[in-house]
Motif scaffolding. Structure first.
Motif, mmCIF file in Angstrom:
data_model
loop_
_atom_site.group_PDB
_atom_site.id
_atom_site.type_symbol
_atom_site.label_atom_id
_atom_site.label_comp_id
_atom_site.label_asym_id
_atom_site.label_seq_id
_atom_site.Cartn_x
_atom_site.Cartn_y
_atom_site.Cartn_z
ATOM 1 N N ASP A 52 0.834 -1.203 0.000
ATOM 2 C CA ASP A 52 0.000 0.000 0.000
ATOM 3 C C ASP A 52 0.869 1.253 0.000
ATOM 4 O O ASP A 52 0.512 2.272 -0.590
ATOM 5 N N THR A 73 4.307 5.274 -9.672
ATOM 6 C CA THR A 73 3.050 6.020 -9.634
ATOM 7 C C THR A 73 2.401 6.167 -11.004
ATOM 8 O O THR A 73 1.189 6.381 -11.098
ATOM 9 N N GLY A 77 -3.039 1.538 -13.513
ATOM 10 C CA GLY A 77 -3.778 0.934 -12.417
ATOM 11 C C GLY A 77 -3.093 1.022 -11.064
ATOM 12 O O GLY A 77 -3.574 0.443 -10.084
ATOM 13 N N SER A 78 -1.997 1.757 -10.976
ATOM 14 C CA SER A 78 -1.243 1.828 -9.723
ATOM 15 C C SER A 78 -2.001 2.613 -8.657
ATOM 16 O O SER A 78 -2.537 3.683 -8.912
ATOM 17 N N THR A 79 -2.047 2.065 -7.456
ATOM 18 C CA THR A 79 -2.656 2.755 -6.317
ATOM 19 C C THR A 79 -1.657 2.925 -5.175
ATOM 20 O O THR A 79 -2.005 3.472 -4.132
ATOM 21 N N LYS A 81 1.129 4.262 -2.726
ATOM 22 C CA LYS A 81 1.546 5.589 -2.286
ATOM 23 C C LYS A 81 3.032 5.540 -1.932
ATOM 24 O O LYS A 81 3.504 4.568 -1.351
ATOM 25 N N SER A 103 3.775 11.092 -2.309
ATOM 26 C CA SER A 103 2.685 11.691 -1.543
ATOM 27 C C SER A 103 3.169 12.498 -0.345
ATOM 28 O O SER A 103 2.385 13.141 0.332
ATOM 29 N N GLY A 125 -4.638 8.242 1.898
ATOM 30 C CA GLY A 125 -4.829 9.112 0.741
ATOM 31 C C GLY A 125 -4.872 10.580 1.079
ATOM 32 O O GLY A 125 -5.141 11.421 0.222
ATOM 33 N N SER A 195 -12.422 15.624 -3.898
ATOM 34 C CA SER A 195 -12.518 14.505 -4.843
ATOM 35 C C SER A 195 -12.664 15.001 -6.275
ATOM 36 O O SER A 195 -12.012 14.492 -7.195
ATOM 37 N N ARG A 204 -3.052 12.452 -8.218
ATOM 38 C CA ARG A 204 -3.302 11.305 -7.355
ATOM 39 C C ARG A 204 -3.805 11.673 -5.966
ATOM 40 O O ARG A 204 -4.590 10.938 -5.369
ATOM 41 N N ASP A 205 -3.326 12.777 -5.429
ATOM 42 C CA ASP A 205 -3.650 13.092 -4.044
ATOM 43 C C ASP A 205 -3.463 14.574 -3.766
ATOM 44 O O ASP A 205 -3.168 15.359 -4.669
#
Length: 224
Positions: A52, A73, A77-79, A81, A103, A125, A195, A204-205
């Protein structure tokens, strides 16, 4: 039972990897999924272990942490962090890592509590923007960037007036609760704005949104 946050530690120093592993494995809700000795190893281990969060040293032999962060990153499909590890709080390479998709960042001499909190914040996130040092770093090195490219300006134009206002407050390091207090709205309303901002900007964040705000000139670095 809540699924633990899986962490990959990428650093070329054995003592750093082992020390962080001991500290994090002692924390509830966090487990160290593996260790990597350099950037290439980090890419391979990340693909294999699906962590994660990756604690990523910047200065490693071969593939450095900046390029490894970018590849991680930007992968489809990368999630995952990335939390950058550094010895210096105003290291120019840290800013490059943030631009590459990290991040947030953490000093290597952070306490066990600070390390665990950083991992939890990034995994959620929210991005590690609250500490003044992170805001100062983003602001300081944004001064050195070239003029923003037209596509960045175009994306900023997609934001509503309220979304632009929220973005500016994000870039100043305010949390959702603090933004809600400042704008006198519900915190859930702020979450909805955030969002939509991330989707419209294609970032991403919150950290990447803040970098965007500085680089496009929506926020001017002051007071650092």
């Amino acid at each position: 039972m809540t699924t633990p946050i899986r962490v990959l530690i990428a650093d070329d120093q054995v003592m750093v990897r082992q020390g962080f592993t001991v500290l994090l494995d002692a924390e509830p809700g966090i487990e160290v999924a593996g260790q990597a000795v350099d950037g290439l190893d980090a890419l391979g281990k990340a693909a294999e272990l699906a962590p994660d969060v990756v604690l990523m040293d910047i200065r490693m032999p071969g593939l450095n942490g900046i390029e490894a962060t970018r590849r991680l990153t930007e992968a489809a499909g990368s999630t995952v962090k990335v939390l950058v590890l550094t010895t210096f709080d105003l290291d120019e390479y840290v800013y490059e890592a943030l631009r590459a998709g990290a991040s947030g960042f953490l000093l290597k001499d952070a306490s066990a509590a600070e390390l665990a909190q950083a991992v939890r914040v990034v995994a959620a996130g929210d991005a590690l923007l609250a500490p003044n040092i992170t805001k100062r770093l983003i602001a300081e090195f944004s001064r050195m960037t070239a003029a923003p490219r037209p596509p960045l300006k175009d994306r900023a134009g997609d934001l509503t007036e309220r979304e632009t206002e929220v973005l500016c407050l994000i870039a100043q390091g305010l949390s959702n609760a603090e933004i809600a207090d400042r704008l006198v709205v519900a915190e859930q309303t702020v979450k909805s704005h955030v969002s939509r901002i991330l989707v419209k900007l294609g970032v991403r964040d919150r950290t990447q949104a803040a970098v965007f705000a500085y680089e496009t000139g929506l926020v001017r670095p002051t007071g650092y």
